[in-house]
Write an enzyme that holds these catalytic residues in place. Sequence first.
Site, PDB file in Angstrom:
ATOM      1  N   TYR A 162      -4.520  -1.284  -9.005  1.00  0.00           N
ATOM      2  CA  TYR A 162      -5.277  -0.581  -7.968  1.00  0.00           C
ATOM      3  C   TYR A 162      -4.521  -0.739  -6.647  1.00  0.00           C
ATOM      4  CZ  TYR A 162      -8.929   0.985  -4.849  1.00  0.00           C
ATOM      5  OH  TYR A 162      -9.629   1.694  -3.892  1.00  0.00           O
ATOM      6  N   ASP A 243       2.872  -4.561  -3.387  1.00  0.00           N
ATOM      7  CA  ASP A 243       1.554  -4.436  -2.785  1.00  0.00           C
ATOM      8  C   ASP A 243       0.948  -5.840  -2.740  1.00  0.00           C
ATOM      9  OD1 ASP A 243      -1.140  -4.188  -2.274  1.00  0.00           O
ATOM     10  OD2 ASP A 243      -1.441  -2.430  -3.542  1.00  0.00           O
ATOM     11  N   LYS A 270      -6.681  -6.050   3.996  1.00  0.00           N
ATOM     12  CA  LYS A 270      -7.758  -7.025   3.835  1.00  0.00           C
ATOM     13  C   LYS A 270      -7.863  -8.030   4.982  1.00  0.00           C
ATOM     14  CE  LYS A 270      -8.731  -5.751  -0.569  1.00  0.00           C
ATOM     15  NZ  LYS A 270      -9.913  -5.011  -0.914  1.00  0.00           N
TER      16      LYS A 270
HETATM   17  N1  PMP Z   1      -3.991  -2.640  -2.734  1.00  0.00           N
HETATM   18  C1  PMP Z   1      -4.652  -3.626  -3.335  1.00  0.00           C
HETATM   19  C2  PMP Z   1      -3.880  -4.600  -4.193  1.00  0.00           C
HETATM   20  C3  PMP Z   1      -6.018  -3.764  -3.164  1.00  0.00           C
HETATM   21  O1  PMP Z   1      -6.687  -4.753  -3.785  1.00  0.00           O
HETATM   22  C4  PMP Z   1      -6.693  -2.849  -2.336  1.00  0.00           C
HETATM   23  C5  PMP Z   1      -8.192  -2.945  -2.093  1.00  0.00           C
HETATM   24  N2  PMP Z   1      -8.932  -3.497  -3.096  1.00  0.00           N
HETATM   25  C6  PMP Z   1      -5.961  -1.840  -1.721  1.00  0.00           C
HETATM   26  C7  PMP Z   1      -4.602  -1.778  -1.935  1.00  0.00           C
HETATM   27  C8  PMP Z   1      -6.621  -0.840  -0.834  1.00  0.00           C
HETATM   28  O2  PMP Z   1      -7.031  -1.422   0.352  1.00  0.00           O
HETATM   29  P1  PMP Z   1      -8.183  -0.738   1.233  1.00  0.00           P
HETATM   30  O3  PMP Z   1      -9.462  -0.933   0.484  1.00  0.00           O
HETATM   31  O4  PMP Z   1      -8.132  -1.454   2.532  1.00  0.00           O
HETATM   32  O5  PMP Z   1      -7.828   0.707   1.363  1.00  0.00           O
END
Ligand code: PMP
Length: 442
Positions: A162, A243, A270
């Site tokens: 994700y 990521d 985050k």
């Molecule tokens: N990348 C990862 C690994 C995530 O866990 C998340 C959010 N769960 C995101 C990107 C997306 O971040 P946001 O919810 O701030 O758009």
Amino acid sequence: MTVEADAGLAGALTEARRRYADANPRSSAAFESACADMPGGNTRTVLFHEPFPLRIQRGSGARLWDVDGHQYVDFLGDFTAGLFGHSEPAIGEALRRALDGGLALSGHNTLEARLARGICARFPSIDLIRFTNSGTEANLLALALAVAVTGRRGVLVFDGAYHGSLLAFAGGGAVTNVPHDWIVGTYNDQAGTDALFDRRGPELAAVLVEPMLGSGGCVPGDPEFLRLLRRRTLECGALLVFDEVMTSRLAPGGRQAELSIRADLTTLGKYFGGGSSFGAFGGRADVMSAFDPRRPDALTHAGTFNNNVLTMSAGLAALDVLTPAAMAELNARGDRLRTRLTDLAAGLPMRFTGLGSLMTVHFTDLPVRNGADVAAADQGLKELLYFDLLNAGIYTARRGMSALSLPVGDAECDAMISAVAEFIDRRHALLRTHSRSSAHSL
Ligand code: PMP
């Protein structure tokens, strides 16, 4: 699972949902009312579950209160964004300072470059950085940059990962994903990934990978798998994008620093905003300088709120609070908790995967190494655990995830252990009848 066990689990779930609905009339009413104005009463899909999600009234430290007056220990920490808990004094003070200085300042402010310097100093691979408003946006920008600088369109990602609202790869990929030329590999599959590079390497602009599948089930990437990605991207000229929106909390330079892997680009999000909306992407100076507006051929990266003073101010305070020592302590606490939970579940089809302060439960006795393994585990038992934990005053994610925040201490961890022990005791027959050959989802 046998037919009798299936019926037993279905009955237990019906009873758990009924108990939950009876205990939460105000949350139920708030949900019904919200449905009039928002599809499914929801503006953040992950929060929805049947029969209706809780409505949270307020939070303090590591505690949450819902609108029906129940108190919970918050073991979810806003899916990792709430690392500081709900009322960290230094962050509150920083937000008040920002308010006092005025919002929406119409120009560069005195904070953004300081936050950039603080983050660059922690990540050896980040020479230059830019801010966004979310992790989703950070990944979108990183991929757009990779496509622009390589002149290629392919992006290798992994099933179960994700990377944001428009970058979701559970079950192969969501229809709402942005239209890159996706190649979806199998996480932790070195041979298969090697073969993908052999065939498709020259098409790749980027490989986008979480060093641990986070939302996808806290499945750590094998160091050798992640090193393979580094080696093969260098060979084929694709950018390696880590990521670290979730995993950056595992060490001051993120999981990449722990493994001594230097990503070309890294995305963050985050907790870095101290609880305010946040995202960032950064990395190699030669790549990131494509956005340098002094260049005649500069790429554009706009965003009204990219440097908003609330996030910048809270983010600076967050960096001060989250010293390397505090980070190490938080993750050591998580490691201890996961070990204790794993010991409790010994001999049962129940596993706790993760790293440091991040963990997810899976109801299976098979190894959990990729998205398909996560999907194959039993979802009904997971739902039952979720409701039983709520009943015991422990707040986790419906999908089985926990993320420790700084105010979670020994007493809170002991409360989690007792609640899981009680679940195992109470649901022992159901857990016992769960067999490895017929695990499935309800
Ligand atoms: N990348 C990862 C690994 C995530 O866990 C998340 C959010 N769960 C995101 C990107 C997306 O971040 P946001 O919810 O701030 O758009």
